[in-house]
Design a protein around this motif. Structure first.
Motif, PDB file in Angstrom:
ATOM      1  N   ARG A 145      -1.819  14.341  -7.891  1.00 55.50           N
ATOM      2  CA  ARG A 145      -2.260  12.955  -8.070  1.00 55.50           C
ATOM      3  C   ARG A 145      -2.975  12.784  -9.407  1.00 55.50           C
ATOM      4  O   ARG A 145      -2.841  11.745 -10.076  1.00 55.50           O
ATOM      5  CB  ARG A 145      -3.178  12.549  -6.917  1.00 55.50           C
ATOM      6  CG  ARG A 145      -2.454  12.358  -5.588  1.00 55.50           C
ATOM      7  CD  ARG A 145      -3.312  11.577  -4.597  1.00 55.50           C
ATOM      8  NE  ARG A 145      -4.541  12.256  -4.248  1.00 55.50           N
ATOM      9  CZ  ARG A 145      -4.657  13.111  -3.216  1.00 55.50           C
ATOM     10  NH1 ARG A 145      -3.590  13.377  -2.456  1.00 55.50           N
ATOM     11  NH2 ARG A 145      -5.818  13.678  -2.938  1.00 55.50           N
ATOM     12  N   THR A 146      -3.730  13.816  -9.808  1.00 65.83           N
ATOM     13  CA  THR A 146      -4.406  13.764 -11.106  1.00 65.83           C
ATOM     14  C   THR A 146      -3.388  13.706 -12.239  1.00 65.83           C
ATOM     15  O   THR A 146      -3.527  12.913 -13.176  1.00 65.83           O
ATOM     16  CB  THR A 146      -5.329  14.984 -11.275  1.00 65.83           C
ATOM     17  OG1 THR A 146      -6.322  14.983 -10.250  1.00 65.83           O
ATOM     18  CG2 THR A 146      -6.009  14.968 -12.644  1.00 65.83           C
ATOM     19  N   VAL A 147      -2.346  14.534 -12.150  1.00 66.55           N
ATOM     20  CA  VAL A 147      -1.309  14.544 -13.179  1.00 66.55           C
ATOM     21  C   VAL A 147      -0.595  13.197 -13.228  1.00 66.55           C
ATOM     22  O   VAL A 147      -0.348  12.642 -14.312  1.00 66.55           O
ATOM     23  CB  VAL A 147      -0.305  15.687 -12.919  1.00 66.55           C
ATOM     24  CG1 VAL A 147       0.896  15.579 -13.859  1.00 66.55           C
ATOM     25  CG2 VAL A 147      -0.988  17.047 -13.092  1.00 66.55           C
ATOM     26  N   ALA A 148      -0.264  12.641 -12.067  1.00 66.57           N
ATOM     27  CA  ALA A 148       0.418  11.344 -12.020  1.00 66.57           C
ATOM     28  C   ALA A 148      -0.446  10.251 -12.647  1.00 66.57           C
ATOM     29  O   ALA A 148       0.051   9.389 -13.392  1.00 66.57           O
ATOM     30  CB  ALA A 148       0.761  10.992 -10.578  1.00 66.57           C
ATOM     31  N   ALA A 149      -1.749  10.287 -12.369  1.00 62.88           N
ATOM     32  CA  ALA A 149      -2.657   9.278 -12.924  1.00 62.88           C
ATOM     33  C   ALA A 149      -2.726   9.400 -14.443  1.00 62.88           C
ATOM     34  O   ALA A 149      -2.769   8.379 -15.160  1.00 62.88           O
ATOM     35  CB  ALA A 149      -4.045   9.434 -12.311  1.00 62.88           C
ATOM     36  N   LYS A 150      -2.720  10.632 -14.952  1.00 60.65           N
ATOM     37  CA  LYS A 150      -2.805  10.830 -16.400  1.00 60.65           C
ATOM     38  C   LYS A 150      -1.482  10.511 -17.095  1.00 60.65           C
ATOM     39  O   LYS A 150      -1.469  10.132 -18.266  1.00 60.65           O
ATOM     40  CB  LYS A 150      -3.258  12.259 -16.711  1.00 60.65           C
ATOM     41  CG  LYS A 150      -4.683  12.564 -16.263  1.00 60.65           C
ATOM     42  CD  LYS A 150      -5.670  11.596 -16.896  1.00 60.65           C
ATOM     43  CE  LYS A 150      -7.075  11.803 -16.367  1.00 60.65           C
ATOM     44  NZ  LYS A 150      -8.028  10.840 -16.986  1.00 60.65           N
ATOM     45  N   ARG A 151      -0.378  10.673 -16.397  1.00 59.85           N
ATOM     46  CA  ARG A 151       0.903  10.237 -16.969  1.00 59.85           C
ATOM     47  C   ARG A 151       0.914   8.720 -17.126  1.00 59.85           C
ATOM     48  O   ARG A 151       1.419   8.181 -18.112  1.00 59.85           O
ATOM     49  CB  ARG A 151       2.066  10.671 -16.073  1.00 59.85           C
ATOM     50  CG  ARG A 151       2.507  12.105 -16.266  1.00 59.85           C
ATOM     51  CD  ARG A 151       3.933  12.318 -15.768  1.00 59.85           C
ATOM     52  NE  ARG A 151       4.311  13.711 -15.835  1.00 59.85           N
ATOM     53  CZ  ARG A 151       4.714  14.335 -16.938  1.00 59.85           C
ATOM     54  NH1 ARG A 151       4.762  13.669 -18.082  1.00 59.85           N
ATOM     55  NH2 ARG A 151       5.054  15.606 -16.899  1.00 59.85           N
ATOM     56  N   ALA A 152       0.350   8.044 -16.142  1.00 58.25           N
ATOM     57  CA  ALA A 152       0.333   6.584 -16.185  1.00 58.25           C
ATOM     58  C   ALA A 152      -0.671   6.051 -17.192  1.00 58.25           C
ATOM     59  O   ALA A 152      -0.428   5.027 -17.845  1.00 58.25           O
ATOM     60  CB  ALA A 152       0.018   6.033 -14.794  1.00 58.25           C
ATOM     61  N   GLY A 194      -5.715  10.007 -21.133  1.00 59.30           N
ATOM     62  CA  GLY A 194      -7.067   9.903 -21.662  1.00 59.30           C
ATOM     63  C   GLY A 194      -7.355  11.032 -22.628  1.00 59.30           C
ATOM     64  O   GLY A 194      -6.463  11.812 -22.986  1.00 59.30           O
ATOM     65  N   ASP A 195      -8.600  11.162 -23.032  1.00 53.07           N
ATOM     66  CA  ASP A 195      -9.009  12.235 -23.929  1.00 53.07           C
ATOM     67  C   ASP A 195      -9.464  13.431 -23.094  1.00 53.07           C
ATOM     68  O   ASP A 195     -10.642  13.785 -23.054  1.00 53.07           O
ATOM     69  CB  ASP A 195     -10.144  11.763 -24.839  1.00 53.07           C
ATOM     70  CG  ASP A 195     -10.534  12.819 -25.870  1.00 53.07           C
ATOM     71  OD1 ASP A 195      -9.708  13.712 -26.142  1.00 53.07           O
ATOM     72  OD2 ASP A 195     -11.676  12.759 -26.371  1.00 53.07           O
ATOM     73  N   ASP A 196      -8.515  14.041 -22.400  1.00 55.27           N
ATOM     74  CA  ASP A 196      -8.810  15.150 -21.504  1.00 55.27           C
ATOM     75  C   ASP A 196      -7.674  16.159 -21.592  1.00 55.27           C
ATOM     76  O   ASP A 196      -6.603  15.885 -22.154  1.00 55.27           O
ATOM     77  CB  ASP A 196      -8.984  14.658 -20.063  1.00 55.27           C
ATOM     78  CG  ASP A 196      -7.782  13.861 -19.586  1.00 55.27           C
ATOM     79  OD1 ASP A 196      -6.745  14.480 -19.275  1.00 55.27           O
ATOM     80  OD2 ASP A 196      -7.871  12.614 -19.519  1.00 55.27           O
ATOM     81  N   LEU A 197      -7.915  17.338 -21.021  1.00 49.65           N
ATOM     82  CA  LEU A 197      -6.963  18.430 -21.156  1.00 49.65           C
ATOM     83  C   LEU A 197      -5.692  18.190 -20.352  1.00 49.65           C
ATOM     84  O   LEU A 197      -4.607  18.597 -20.779  1.00 49.65           O
ATOM     85  CB  LEU A 197      -7.617  19.743 -20.728  1.00 49.65           C
ATOM     86  CG  LEU A 197      -6.838  21.028 -21.033  1.00 49.65           C
ATOM     87  CD1 LEU A 197      -6.472  21.110 -22.502  1.00 49.65           C
ATOM     88  CD2 LEU A 197      -7.659  22.246 -20.634  1.00 49.65           C
ATOM     89  N   THR A 198      -5.789  17.538 -19.205  1.00 50.11           N
ATOM     90  CA  THR A 198      -4.581  17.250 -18.425  1.00 50.11           C
ATOM     91  C   THR A 198      -3.646  16.346 -19.222  1.00 50.11           C
ATOM     92  O   THR A 198      -2.429  16.588 -19.280  1.00 50.11           O
ATOM     93  CB  THR A 198      -4.944  16.604 -17.078  1.00 50.11           C
ATOM     94  OG1 THR A 198      -5.794  17.489 -16.352  1.00 50.11           O
ATOM     95  CG2 THR A 198      -3.697  16.328 -16.254  1.00 50.11           C
ATOM     96  N   SER A 199      -4.189  15.314 -19.826  1.00 42.49           N
ATOM     97  CA  SER A 199      -3.370  14.446 -20.667  1.00 42.49           C
ATOM     98  C   SER A 199      -2.772  15.223 -21.835  1.00 42.49           C
ATOM     99  O   SER A 199      -1.597  15.038 -22.191  1.00 42.49           O
ATOM    100  CB  SER A 199      -4.206  13.276 -21.198  1.00 42.49           C
ATOM    101  OG  SER A 199      -4.692  12.478 -20.142  1.00 42.49           O
ATOM    102  N   ALA A 200      -3.576  16.116 -22.420  1.00 34.09           N
ATOM    103  CA  ALA A 200      -3.073  16.918 -23.543  1.00 34.09           C
ATOM    104  C   ALA A 200      -1.962  17.856 -23.091  1.00 34.09           C
ATOM    105  O   ALA A 200      -0.997  18.084 -23.835  1.00 34.09           O
ATOM    106  CB  ALA A 200      -4.224  17.715 -24.165  1.00 34.09           C
ATOM    107  N   LEU A 201      -2.075  18.413 -21.872  1.00 32.12           N
ATOM    108  CA  LEU A 201      -1.012  19.277 -21.352  1.00 32.12           C
ATOM    109  C   LEU A 201       0.279  18.485 -21.150  1.00 32.12           C
ATOM    110  O   LEU A 201       1.375  18.984 -21.397  1.00 32.12           O
ATOM    111  CB  LEU A 201      -1.443  19.908 -20.033  1.00 32.12           C
ATOM    112  CG  LEU A 201      -2.503  21.009 -20.108  1.00 32.12           C
ATOM    113  CD1 LEU A 201      -2.978  21.402 -18.708  1.00 32.12           C
ATOM    114  CD2 LEU A 201      -1.965  22.239 -20.831  1.00 32.12           C
ATOM    115  N   ILE A 202       0.154  17.258 -20.689  1.00 31.98           N
ATOM    116  CA  ILE A 202       1.325  16.409 -20.497  1.00 31.98           C
ATOM    117  C   ILE A 202       2.008  16.133 -21.831  1.00 31.98           C
ATOM    118  O   ILE A 202       3.243  16.144 -21.931  1.00 31.98           O
ATOM    119  CB  ILE A 202       0.924  15.090 -19.805  1.00 31.98           C
ATOM    120  CG1 ILE A 202       0.464  15.369 -18.366  1.00 31.98           C
ATOM    121  CG2 ILE A 202       2.070  14.087 -19.814  1.00 31.98           C
ATOM    122  CD1 ILE A 202      -0.197  14.183 -17.696  1.00 31.98           C
TER     123      ILE A 202
END
Length: 408
Positions: free
Chosen positions: A200-207, A210-218
């Motif tokens: 769910r965190t990954v899906a939220a960051k795909r949508a 932000g300035d966070d590591l999950t978004s950077a990984l995506i």
């Protein structure tokens, strides 16, 4: 040479009642010891420094669980308490060679030294907020619950872009994830819920990146190659798990070590030794990670006078390795922040598989410890060290609680 069927096995205590004695027994049986993990699972353990460095870079030992004969034969149940550590999904922890280089490169693109250093101000602010919440007039507190646990959890949530409202539930889930005492019926449910939270965190960051590591990984790519959602979810879970547990134990163990070695505490409080020396000697002497699961032999691998047979599993026993006299001399069993070899430990791994979060863990401890002792220089244990108890976690050197007297 001795094979797995001939060597007496050391059963790792699922309750971790005396980690130091167990580590000493493993070291004495080494450099390769036959052990039994909780649940009756036979594996090998490398327990000496030099042999561990060699095996951690040996291409005959791989992370693919399908090489494990016991796994292929169906001898490892799906509800084995340690299954989430042995088979945690596709990430840097479970692949080798070109796949590992690809995943590690993509993660490195996201977890840059600049991004880690940018966390310093946030770590300093969180540290001061947590210290402000402690009783200003002293008293007795559980320093783990009040300081050492929340700091790394808030930091990793901030870094990865995880909703802080999830932290209480993640605390419960990760305690079950690491524990050898998790009920069989809860093992699969725990792994499923953790994966769902990360997904769910990954899906939220795909949508909404932000300035966070999950978004950077995506967004990270290598020659147009992107991490899949499965790889991001597994990597996110790995980094959250390792990113908070290791630092909690590092801070807790450093406080215990300084409290039980007042002459060493005096050195650092007087400025005659640096706080980085406390961090490195703690990583060596009481490494946060007791054992790392698991690598698998693609062929027979000789180690000393023993052999890891093809298809057998290996764990790296960092708790034993850190006090190896072959690496640190006859005083390896002593806590000494002036030790010349204190930086020679391999507590974050070795070779291409060194923990990518090592710099962040060092940064957190390097900020938290001097700030804690600047505020409470008289801090000491509120109970004898012999009364401190480890949690039932064979992979982590993790106390239930750390009662201290602040004595400002």
């Amino acid at each position: 040479m001795t094979t797995g069927t001939e060597a007496p096995r050391i059963a790792l205590d699922p309750f971790v009642t005396d980690l130091d004695a167990e580590s000493a027994a493993l070291r004495a049986a080494g450099p390769l010891a036959a052990v039994e993990l909780p649940g009756g699972v036979p594996v090998w353990a490398v327990t000496h420094h030099a042999e561990a460095k060699a095996l951690l870079t040996d291409p005959r030992l791989v992370k693919d669980i399908n090489v494990w004969g016991a796994w292929r034969r169906g001898e490892i149940p799906a509800d084995w308490p340690l299954i989430g550590l042995a088979n945690p999904g596709r990430s840097m922890l479970t692949v080798d060679g070109a796949d590992h280089r690809r995943l590690r490169t993509l993660v490195a693109q996201a977890l840059t030294p600049r991004r880690v250093e940018r966390m310093r101000e946030r770590i300093e602010k969180l540290t001061q907020d947590l210290l402000d919440a402690l009783p200003a007039d002293g008293g007795t507190v559980d320093l783990k619950a009040a300081f050492a646990y929340p700091l790394p959890m808030y930091v990793i949530a901030d870094l990865m872009g995880i909703d802080e409202g999830l932290l209480p539930r993640l605390k419960v889930l990760f305690e079950k994830f690491f524990s050898t005492q998790t009920a069989p019926e809860e093992v699969v449910a725990t792994l499923t819920e953790l994966a769902q939270i990360m997904a769910r965190t990954v899906a939220a960051k795909r949508a909404a990146p932000g300035d966070d590591l999950t978004s950077a990984l995506i967004l990270a790519s290598e020659d147009g190659d992107r991490l899949t959602d499965e790889e991001i979810v597994s990597t996110l879970q790995l980094m959250v798990a390792a990113g908070h547990e290791t630092t909690i134990s590092l801070i807790v163990n450093a406080v215990v070590n300084l409290s039980t070695h007042p002459e060493q505490r005096a050195l650092v409080l007087s400025g005659r030794a640096d706080w980085s020396a406390v961090v490195e000697e703690t990583l060596r002497y009481s490494t946060p990670t007791s054992h790392v699961l698991i690598r698998f032999a693609t062929e027979d691998v000789p180690v000393g006078d023993k052999v890891i047979p093809a298809g057998d599993a290996l764990i790296v026993s960092y708790g034993a390795i850190g006090r190896d006299e072959g690496a640190h001399g006859p005083t390896a069993g002593e806590f000494d922040i002036t030790r010349a070899t204190r930086n020679r430990h391999i507590s974050f791994g070795h070779g291409p598989h060194v923990c990518p979060g090592a710099a962040l863990s060092r940064l957190e401890a390097g900020v938290a410890l001097p700030a804690l002792y600047a505020r409470f220089p008289g801090l000491d244990l509120a109970v004898p060290a012999s009364e401190l108890r480890n949690k039932p976690v064979v992979t982590q050197n993790d106390l239930f609680a750390l009662p201290v007297r602040l004595n400002p």
